[in-house]
Design a protein around this motif. Structure first.
Motif, PDB file in Angstrom:
ATOM      1  N   TRP A 122      22.765  -2.617 -41.677  1.00  0.00           N
ATOM      2  CA  TRP A 122      22.147  -2.426 -43.173  1.00  0.00           C
ATOM      3  C   TRP A 122      20.602  -2.246 -43.006  1.00  0.00           C
ATOM      4  O   TRP A 122      19.554  -2.108 -44.200  1.00  0.00           O
ATOM      5  N   ASP A 123      19.303  -2.704 -41.934  1.00  0.00           N
ATOM      6  CA  ASP A 123      18.228  -3.710 -42.171  1.00  0.00           C
ATOM      7  C   ASP A 123      17.566  -2.628 -41.186  1.00  0.00           C
ATOM      8  O   ASP A 123      16.952  -3.554 -40.423  1.00  0.00           O
ATOM      9  N   ALA A 124      18.190  -1.579 -40.404  1.00  0.00           N
ATOM     10  CA  ALA A 124      17.310  -0.420 -40.034  1.00  0.00           C
ATOM     11  C   ALA A 124      16.802  -1.655 -38.527  1.00  0.00           C
ATOM     12  O   ALA A 124      15.575  -1.798 -37.833  1.00  0.00           O
ATOM     13  N   GLY A 125      17.910  -1.771 -38.259  1.00  0.00           N
ATOM     14  CA  GLY A 125      18.092  -2.283 -37.098  1.00  0.00           C
ATOM     15  C   GLY A 125      17.228  -4.154 -36.640  1.00  0.00           C
ATOM     16  O   GLY A 125      16.929  -4.592 -35.603  1.00  0.00           O
ATOM     17  N   GLY A 126      17.401  -4.348 -37.640  1.00  0.00           N
ATOM     18  CA  GLY A 126      15.924  -5.788 -38.412  1.00  0.00           C
ATOM     19  C   GLY A 126      14.721  -5.104 -38.137  1.00  0.00           C
ATOM     20  O   GLY A 126      14.189  -6.147 -38.850  1.00  0.00           O
TER      21      GLY A 126
ATOM     22  N   VAL B  99       7.507  -7.962 -32.193  1.00  0.00           N
ATOM     23  CA  VAL B  99       8.950  -7.981 -32.153  1.00  0.00           C
ATOM     24  C   VAL B  99      10.048  -7.069 -31.362  1.00  0.00           C
ATOM     25  O   VAL B  99       9.755  -5.911 -30.985  1.00  0.00           O
ATOM     26  N   ALA B 100      11.135  -7.682 -31.285  1.00  0.00           N
ATOM     27  CA  ALA B 100      11.848  -6.805 -30.745  1.00  0.00           C
ATOM     28  C   ALA B 100      13.211  -6.362 -31.058  1.00  0.00           C
ATOM     29  O   ALA B 100      14.041  -7.537 -31.864  1.00  0.00           O
ATOM     30  N   ILE B 101      13.892  -5.370 -30.857  1.00  0.00           N
ATOM     31  CA  ILE B 101      15.351  -5.258 -31.637  1.00  0.00           C
ATOM     32  C   ILE B 101      16.143  -4.908 -30.554  1.00  0.00           C
ATOM     33  O   ILE B 101      15.681  -4.220 -29.320  1.00  0.00           O
TER      34      ILE B 101
ATOM     35  N   LYS C 240      26.698   4.668 -23.370  1.00  0.00           N
ATOM     36  CA  LYS C 240      25.223   4.832 -22.771  1.00  0.00           C
ATOM     37  C   LYS C 240      24.524   5.448 -23.761  1.00  0.00           C
ATOM     38  O   LYS C 240      24.453   6.401 -24.825  1.00  0.00           O
ATOM     39  N   ALA C 241      23.027   4.289 -23.371  1.00  0.00           N
ATOM     40  CA  ALA C 241      22.200   4.410 -25.054  1.00  0.00           C
ATOM     41  C   ALA C 241      20.925   4.443 -24.095  1.00  0.00           C
ATOM     42  O   ALA C 241      20.576   4.286 -22.556  1.00  0.00           O
ATOM     43  N   ASN C 242      19.847   4.494 -24.453  1.00  0.00           N
ATOM     44  CA  ASN C 242      18.657   4.907 -24.316  1.00  0.00           C
ATOM     45  C   ASN C 242      17.509   3.758 -24.598  1.00  0.00           C
ATOM     46  O   ASN C 242      17.755   3.024 -25.289  1.00  0.00           O
ATOM     47  N   ALA C 243      17.431   2.854 -23.540  1.00  0.00           N
ATOM     48  CA  ALA C 243      17.230   1.192 -23.444  1.00  0.00           C
ATOM     49  C   ALA C 243      15.838   0.604 -23.034  1.00  0.00           C
ATOM     50  O   ALA C 243      15.600   1.784 -22.227  1.00  0.00           O
TER      51      ALA C 243
ATOM     52  N   GLN D 209      16.553  -1.299 -27.268  1.00  0.00           N
ATOM     53  CA  GLN D 209      16.407  -1.009 -28.050  1.00  0.00           C
ATOM     54  C   GLN D 209      14.542  -0.329 -28.547  1.00  0.00           C
ATOM     55  O   GLN D 209      14.074   0.873 -27.982  1.00  0.00           O
ATOM     56  N   GLU D 210      14.133  -1.108 -28.880  1.00  0.00           N
ATOM     57  CA  GLU D 210      12.586  -0.737 -29.193  1.00  0.00           C
ATOM     58  C   GLU D 210      11.564  -2.750 -28.915  1.00  0.00           C
ATOM     59  O   GLU D 210      12.181  -3.479 -29.532  1.00  0.00           O
ATOM     60  N   TYR D 211      10.073  -2.364 -28.312  1.00  0.00           N
ATOM     61  CA  TYR D 211       9.671  -3.331 -28.002  1.00  0.00           C
ATOM     62  C   TYR D 211       8.363  -2.909 -28.474  1.00  0.00           C
ATOM     63  O   TYR D 211       7.762  -2.336 -28.315  1.00  0.00           O
ATOM     64  N   ILE D 212       8.117  -3.778 -29.653  1.00  0.00           N
ATOM     65  CA  ILE D 212       6.787  -3.142 -30.878  1.00  0.00           C
ATOM     66  C   ILE D 212       5.787  -3.602 -30.579  1.00  0.00           C
ATOM     67  O   ILE D 212       5.941  -5.815 -30.867  1.00  0.00           O
ATOM     68  N   ARG D 213       4.895  -3.738 -29.737  1.00  0.00           N
ATOM     69  CA  ARG D 213       4.055  -4.093 -29.477  1.00  0.00           C
ATOM     70  C   ARG D 213       2.499  -4.640 -30.178  1.00  0.00           C
ATOM     71  O   ARG D 213       2.888  -3.284 -31.369  1.00  0.00           O
ATOM     72  N   ALA D 214       1.688  -5.825 -31.215  1.00  0.00           N
ATOM     73  CA  ALA D 214       1.104  -5.882 -31.926  1.00  0.00           C
ATOM     74  C   ALA D 214       2.224  -4.950 -33.176  1.00  0.00           C
ATOM     75  O   ALA D 214       1.548  -4.768 -33.606  1.00  0.00           O
TER      76      ALA D 214
END
Length: 151
Positions: A71-75, A110-112, A121-124, A138-143
């Motif tokens: 529900w929360d867009a992957g966190g 933030v790390a998702i 199979k995932a793009n990770a 899935q995503e590492y959001i710097r700053a």
């Protein structure tokens, strides 16, 4: 369907933090603390490393581990302003406890992490398989956000 004791299920949050910790270490970060807590809250991962200019950087990482289709867009939605303020206050307490690090440039990342029962199979950025679960960074959001507390 039978209810299984909670001890039958792995702590998915810890598994997500394990994945992010391994990935950070593989990219040159030194992990200082995991689940560092004080009265204001908890920071999932605190790490440090030198940047390209030789300056030591401190990073406070919030890890959000979710199943697909949550529900929360992957966190991402869980990192709203109140959570950011809480993380910043906790970081301030960490810096007060470790004043030798107080002059380091700090960053809030933030790390998702996506967690599923079956391997797809995932793009990770990175992945981990544990206790019948398959986790992907899935995503590492710097700053992801700025320091929000006025001194």
């Amino acid at each position: 369907m039978a209810n299984h004791p909670s001890s039958d299920y792995p702590d998915i949050g810890t598994l997500g933090e394990d994945l992010v910790t391994q990935w950070l270490e593989s990219t040159g970060w030194v992990i200082l603390h995991r689940r560092w807590h004080c009265r204001w809250g908890e920071i999932d991962i605190i790490a440090q490393r030198k940047d390209d200019l030789g300056t030591m950087i401190l990073v406070f990482v919030e890890v959000k581990t979710r199943s697909p289709g949550n529900w929360d867009a992957g966190g991402r939605m869980a990192i709203a302003l109140p959570k950011q303020v809480k993380v910043c206050r906790t970081a301030a307490m960490f810096l007060a406890k470790y004043p030798e690090k107080a002059d380091y440039p700090c960053r809030f990342d933030v790390a998702i992490v996506c967690c599923q029962r079956k391997i797809t199979k995932a793009n990770a950025v990175a992945s981990l398989s544990a206790s019948g679960y398959y986790l992907t960074l899935q995503e590492y959001i710097r700053a992801a956000f700025e320091y929000l507390i006025d001194n």
